[in-house]
Design an enzyme around this catalytic site. Structure first.
Site, PDB file in Angstrom:
ATOM      1  N   HIS A  70      43.243 -66.511 -21.121  1.00  0.00           N
ATOM      2  CA  HIS A  70      44.626 -66.736 -20.707  1.00  0.00           C
ATOM      3  C   HIS A  70      44.646 -66.975 -19.199  1.00  0.00           C
ATOM      4  O   HIS A  70      44.283 -68.042 -18.727  1.00  0.00           O
ATOM      5  CB  HIS A  70      45.466 -65.531 -21.116  1.00  0.00           C
TER       6      HIS A  70
ATOM      7  N   HIS B 269      43.574 -77.779 -23.905  1.00  0.00           N
ATOM      8  CA  HIS B 269      44.687 -76.833 -23.913  1.00  0.00           C
ATOM      9  C   HIS B 269      45.216 -76.722 -25.329  1.00  0.00           C
ATOM     10  O   HIS B 269      45.215 -77.699 -26.080  1.00  0.00           O
ATOM     11  CB  HIS B 269      45.796 -77.301 -22.956  1.00  0.00           C
TER      12      HIS B 269
ATOM     13  N   ASP C 109      44.165 -75.076 -14.895  1.00  0.00           N
ATOM     14  CA  ASP C 109      43.163 -74.181 -14.328  1.00  0.00           C
ATOM     15  C   ASP C 109      42.025 -74.909 -13.627  1.00  0.00           C
ATOM     16  O   ASP C 109      41.290 -74.293 -12.850  1.00  0.00           O
ATOM     17  CB  ASP C 109      42.568 -73.292 -15.430  1.00  0.00           C
TER      18      ASP C 109
END
Length: 429
Positions: free
Chosen positions: A269, A308, A364
């Site tokens: 996460h 994702h 990210d």
């Protein structure tokens, strides 16, 4: 027969059932409970591990179209908000449903700014951690401990009371994060400076040393603000699901936020950008990229920061962050990791293996590089995620509390264990 329905035939019994479909194209799971093989039958349940195709709520906060790469807060494209707004302006939008007027924003900013201090006993609580405690553990524990500092927070059904806790949490999260960092590196704590903006004040509490007044680099402060905006909310992700689940029990918001932050701390996460940095460190040079790509294809490792659960085209936040990264490195100087990342991205986007699997850079992939360039250690990355996501969690919590359809969360299960087993005495086992 009405068009907005499903006709379901149970081949076990031959019976036919009609299930309504609402204007949003969804059917209620409880409408399937009528499908039974006998009067003793509990009724048909829908099995959906990890909630891959189950909506647990109705929400007007965040809209995502993963196939088209769209992310909107309250109907506004994330690209527009990241370019034109401050973080507190976006926070107001998420919490109250509309962009603030100038007067509303000034009042909101003043209120947040003047709730940034922590009670001195809370400071002593942080001092009780070992010098090498992880900043995320310190943050989670300290936020939970605030439930004792503000016992009035338990009155979650009072709108005025809820708003007070919202202001306190948004204001105090950067202070807690900064104190956790300073404790970790052994520096004395720095108190908030009400003359600074939200992100500048956070940087002040992190990095002020002996100078009379801390002055943040405007490019870096704006980059941090953009990252905060991009991370503010992301629909019903793992942490938000936890926030809603704990909140449904009417736990106070400090304990609910601590629970959501605990979920965020996991590497699948909020910890993903830290894993990207580790991956780039492992690759080490651009010359090693082909060999690493080969290992990914062989299933020996993962390409962190790609792919994702929701986005099957591209993550719109990644495009914004890539541009922001270039602005940051123009100030901080070049970084070999950025060159590795950009080359890794170029190769992956041209490779049929990744194209076929719809593996595109996500939020990210570049965010960790920016955080590191600004001056953060990797163990602070998830803490930086938790600060802005607090706004989204609180917006979702408020929506949950005021939704008359919501009850305490309790998913069903499919039991697969034994039944009516004969007890075996100890001496016979």
């Amino acid at each position: 027969m009405e068009q907005n329905t499903l006709t379901v035939t149970d081949n076990r019994t031959g019976k036919t059932y009609t299930v309504p479909v609402d204007a949003n194209g969804t059917a209620r799971a409880m409408d399937f409970r009528q499908i039974k093989t006998s009067d003793e039958d509990f009724g048909l349940m829908l099995y959906d591990p990890a909630f891959m195709n189950t909506a647990s709520c109705r929400s007007s906060i965040t809209y995502i179209d993963g196939d088209k790469g769209i992310l909107e807060y309250r109907g506004y494209p994330i690209e527009v908000l990241a370019e034109k707004c401050t973080f507190l302006e976006v926070a107001y939008l998420l919490l109250f449903g509309a962009l603030p007027t100038k007067a509303q924003l000034e009042k909101w900013t003043w209120e947040i700014t003047h709730h940034t201090m922590l009670h001195e006993t809370t400071k002593k609580f942080i001092e009780g951690f070992r010098y090498d405690a992880h900043p995320m553990v310190m943050m989670i524990s300290t936020v939970a401990a605030l439930a004792n500092v503000y016992p009035d927070a338990r009155n979650v059904n009072n709108a005025e009371n809820r708003l007070m806790q919202v202001k306190r949490l948004i204001a105090k999260m950067p202070t807690i994060a900064a104190m956790s960092y300073r404790h970790n590196v052994g520096f004395p704590y720095v108190y908030p400076d009400n003359d600074l903006s939200y992100t500048e004040n956070f940087m002040n509490m992190l990095w002020k040393m002996v100078e009379p007044k801390y002055a943040a680099n405007p490019v870096l402060a704006r980059a941090l603000e953009i990252l905060f905006i991009l991370h503010a909310d992301h629909e019903q992700n793992c942490g938000t699901n936890v926030m809603r689940s704990v909140g449904s029990a009417q736990a106070d918001p400090y304990l609910a936020i601590a629970s959501a932050a605990s979920a965020l701390s996991g590497p699948l996460h909020g910890g993903a950008n830290e894993e990207v940095i580790r991956m780039l460190d492992e690759i080490e040079t651009q010359a090693n990229i082909p060999a690493y790509i080969a290992k990914v294809k062989e299933g020996k490792c993962k390409l962190m920061g790609f792919g994702h659960r929701v986005y099957k085209n591209f993550d719109p936040r990644a495009t914004i962050i890539k541009k922001t990264a270039q602005q940051v490195f123009a100030v901080t100087g070049g970084n070999p990791k950025l060159d590795i990342a950009m080359e890794l991205e170029r190769i992956a986007l041209e490779d049929e293996y990744f194209i076929k699997r719809k593996l595109y850079p996500n939020v990210d992939f570049y965010s960790g590089l920016i955080y590191q360039a600004i001056g953060f250690k990797p163990e602070m990355f998830t803490v930086l995620f938790a600060i802005p996501r607090t706004v989204g969690w609180l917006a979702q919590w408020q929506e949950l509390i005021t939704d008359s359809e919501q009850k305490i969360a309790r998913p069903r299960q499919v039991y697969t264990g034994g039944r009516n087993l004969a007890f075996v005495p100890m001496e016979a086992r």
